[in-house]
Design an enzyme around this catalytic site. Structure first.
Site, PDB file in Angstrom:
ATOM      1  N   TYR A 143       0.842  -1.206   0.000  1.00 16.57           N
ATOM      2  CA  TYR A 143       0.000   0.000   0.000  1.00 16.57           C
ATOM      3  C   TYR A 143       0.868   1.243   0.000  1.00 16.57           C
ATOM      4  O   TYR A 143       1.014   1.912   1.008  1.00 16.57           O
ATOM      5  CB  TYR A 143      -0.905  -0.042   1.247  1.00 16.57           C
ATOM      6  CG  TYR A 143      -1.943   1.057   1.344  1.00 16.57           C
ATOM      7  CD1 TYR A 143      -2.895   1.249   0.345  1.00 16.57           C
ATOM      8  CD2 TYR A 143      -2.000   1.869   2.477  1.00 16.57           C
ATOM      9  CE1 TYR A 143      -3.860   2.234   0.469  1.00 16.57           C
ATOM     10  CE2 TYR A 143      -2.971   2.860   2.604  1.00 16.57           C
ATOM     11  CZ  TYR A 143      -3.897   3.039   1.599  1.00 16.57           C
ATOM     12  OH  TYR A 143      -4.863   4.022   1.726  1.00 16.57           O
ATOM     13  N   ARG A 198      -1.118   8.103  -3.751  1.00 15.03           N
ATOM     14  CA  ARG A 198      -1.976   7.002  -3.315  1.00 15.03           C
ATOM     15  C   ARG A 198      -3.395   7.458  -2.997  1.00 15.03           C
ATOM     16  O   ARG A 198      -3.606   8.559  -2.514  1.00 15.03           O
ATOM     17  CB  ARG A 198      -1.345   6.358  -2.062  1.00 15.03           C
ATOM     18  CG  ARG A 198      -2.039   5.128  -1.544  1.00 15.03           C
ATOM     19  CD  ARG A 198      -1.286   4.568  -0.355  1.00 15.03           C
ATOM     20  NE  ARG A 198      -1.312   5.454   0.804  1.00 15.03           N
ATOM     21  CZ  ARG A 198      -0.480   5.361   1.845  1.00 15.03           C
ATOM     22  NH1 ARG A 198       0.459   4.439   1.844  1.00 15.03           N
ATOM     23  NH2 ARG A 198      -0.585   6.189   2.859  1.00 15.03           N
ATOM     24  N   ASP A 199      -4.341   6.565  -3.254  1.00 16.14           N
ATOM     25  CA  ASP A 199      -5.742   6.784  -2.913  1.00 16.14           C
ATOM     26  C   ASP A 199      -6.195   8.150  -3.424  1.00 16.14           C
ATOM     27  O   ASP A 199      -6.604   9.029  -2.675  1.00 16.14           O
ATOM     28  CB  ASP A 199      -5.937   6.663  -1.397  1.00 16.14           C
ATOM     29  CG  ASP A 199      -7.323   6.170  -1.036  1.00 16.14           C
ATOM     30  OD1 ASP A 199      -8.147   5.992  -1.952  1.00 16.14           O
ATOM     31  OD2 ASP A 199      -7.588   5.972   0.154  1.00 16.14           O
ATOM     32  N   SER A 229      -5.014   9.921   2.767  1.00 14.61           N
ATOM     33  CA  SER A 229      -4.071   8.806   2.650  1.00 14.61           C
ATOM     34  C   SER A 229      -3.189   8.915   1.416  1.00 14.61           C
ATOM     35  O   SER A 229      -2.959   7.944   0.717  1.00 14.61           O
ATOM     36  CB  SER A 229      -4.845   7.486   2.627  1.00 14.61           C
ATOM     37  OG  SER A 229      -5.898   7.531   1.679  1.00 14.61           O
ATOM     38  N   ASP A 289      -7.970   0.228  -2.752  1.00  9.89           N
ATOM     39  CA  ASP A 289      -8.604   1.417  -3.351  1.00  9.89           C
ATOM     40  C   ASP A 289      -7.949   1.889  -4.646  1.00  9.89           C
ATOM     41  O   ASP A 289      -8.550   2.689  -5.376  1.00  9.89           O
ATOM     42  CB  ASP A 289      -8.645   2.609  -2.371  1.00  9.89           C
ATOM     43  CG  ASP A 289      -9.430   2.314  -1.111  1.00  9.89           C
ATOM     44  OD1 ASP A 289     -10.188   1.331  -1.106  1.00  9.89           O
ATOM     45  OD2 ASP A 289      -9.292   3.071  -0.142  1.00  9.89           O
ATOM     46  N   ASP A 316     -12.760 -15.208   4.153  1.00  8.65           N
ATOM     47  CA  ASP A 316     -13.361 -13.919   4.470  1.00  8.65           C
ATOM     48  C   ASP A 316     -12.977 -13.522   5.877  1.00  8.65           C
ATOM     49  O   ASP A 316     -12.496 -14.312   6.658  1.00  8.65           O
ATOM     50  CB  ASP A 316     -14.886 -13.924   4.279  1.00  8.65           C
ATOM     51  CG  ASP A 316     -15.621 -14.900   5.156  1.00  8.65           C
ATOM     52  OD1 ASP A 316     -15.001 -15.440   6.082  1.00  8.65           O
ATOM     53  OD2 ASP A 316     -16.809 -15.126   4.927  1.00  8.65           O
TER      54      ASP A 316
END
Length: 373
Positions: free
Chosen positions: A109, A114-115, A121, A161, A328
């Site tokens: 990430y 980013r994002d 973020s 994302d 999950d």
């Protein structure tokens, strides 16, 4: 499908897995089975310590006992800055020393800019300041750590994302500017992380984002394009959904999600799977359920920040009842940078700065856990 938790800075997840066959030994290609079957998920020491410290600050003995159980739930380690890559190496070394078929979970990430549609973020790298090359160095460092420990299985969730923004938010100039870098760099990450002990899941947003009829087919096409651009023979295991979000795996429709026909994660996955197959992308999933214990809390489907009254959801398992799902699980917002979403009426306030444990919210998640702890 697999369920897991992404509880760690800046966010957390757990997943549940349904298994059709036993996973092969680490020397086999990464597309031949569910990575979680026959493996023990490594407990992230940083997270275990955070939970222990949180339990020590809970005065209600009943709640403290419930909270203590959370330290035994495996979560993902978030590499949201390049400085955390050596810590991945530390965890891989510990897992290798422990033996007994260890699996380490981590989140990649750190895209530049980013994002791109968010306020909180943006990350450490900027496209304008050489961020593409810095990101490639970040991926190279991750690959180098993985190569040192071939006996340890590694599951990476790639860029929460990131690609979803390219499906729905291209009208935002920052996303339009970042699109080429995002595509190129995610493909680069795939190409560099083809080690036989690595299993990659690209992030696929969630039901309330890419599950809408106008978004789901373009999303499948984008995932197929990214995989193809990673080079001949490049492999991924599948997709991760609902990371750090609140959607049910399956259940009654949340009023905030109407009229989306794919209002829960299973409906989304079932609708997305054949579209992925037609775009030559593998239809296997892990699903975050860490904050999905209570439904019907949000004022709007896109509200994501510390939603009031949330509870921990299904614990990590491979028994999902759906052969598309490897696992999950869940996610937590115990540390988030400020975003205007965090000032909305359905967000718990005041919340701490990013990287800081959100004690009262952790206690709420434990108290409202469903199933109960």
């Amino acid at each position: 499908m697999n369920l897991t938790w992404f509880f760690n800075s800046p966010r957390c997840i757990w997943f549940d897995v349904h298994v059709q066959q036993r996973s092969p030994p680490p020397s086999q290609p990464t597309d031949v089975g569910n990575p979680y079957v026959g493996y023990n998920v490594f407990l992230v020491p940083e997270y275990v310590d955070e939970v222990k410290a949180a339990v020590a600050n809970i005065t209600d003995p009943t709640l403290a006992s419930k909270a203590a159980a959370v330290e035994n739930v495996p979560v993902f380690f978030w590499m949201d800055v390049a400085a955390k890559v050596p810590t991945l190496g530390t965890y891989l070394a510990a897992a290798a020393a422990a033996g007994n078929n260890q699996l380490v979970q981590a989140v990649i990430y750190d895209l530049p800019d980013r994002d791109c549609a968010a306020e909180s973020s943006a990350g450490e790298f900027s496209i304008a300041n050489g961020g593409d090359a810095m990101y490639q160095a970040y991926i190279d460092a991750i690959a180098a750590q993985v190569q040192k420990y071939p006996t340890v299985r590694v599951v990476f969730v790639v860029e929460p994302d990131g690609l979803a923004n390219l499906v729905t938010n291209m009208s935002i100039q920052k996303c339009a500017n970042a699109a080429s870098s995002y595509k190129t760099l995610v493909a680069y990450a795939i190409s560099k992380l083809q080690q036989p002990n690595v299993f990659l899941y690209l992030d696929a947003g969630h039901a309330g984002w890419l599950g809408w009829p106008a978004n789901i087919a373009p999303a499948a096409q984008l995932f197929g394009q990214i995989l193809a651009s990673a080079g001949p023979g490049a492999k991924v295991r599948g997709l991760a959904t609902d990371v750090s979000n609140y959607n049910l795996l399956r259940g009654t429709e949340d009023p905030a999600q109407s009229p989306n026909p794919n209002y829960d994660e299973e409906l989304y996955i079932n609708a997305l799977a054949p579209l992925l197959t037609s775009n030559n992308y593998p239809a296997h999933f892990i699903v975050d359920q860490s904050r999905s214990g209570v439904s019907g809390l949000r004022a709007a489907e896109g509200d994501w920040c510390n939603v009031k009254g949330a509870g921990l959801g299904i614990r990590p398992t491979t028994s999902t009842g759906n052969t598309l799902m490897d696992a999950d699980g869940t996610s937590n917002t115990s540390s988030v940078r400020y975003d205007t979403h965090c000032g909305q009426s359905d967000a718990a306030q005041p919340a701490p700065e990013a990287g800081t444990w959100f004690q009262s919210y952790f206690q709420t998640l434990v108290q409202n856990a469903n199933p109960a702890l």
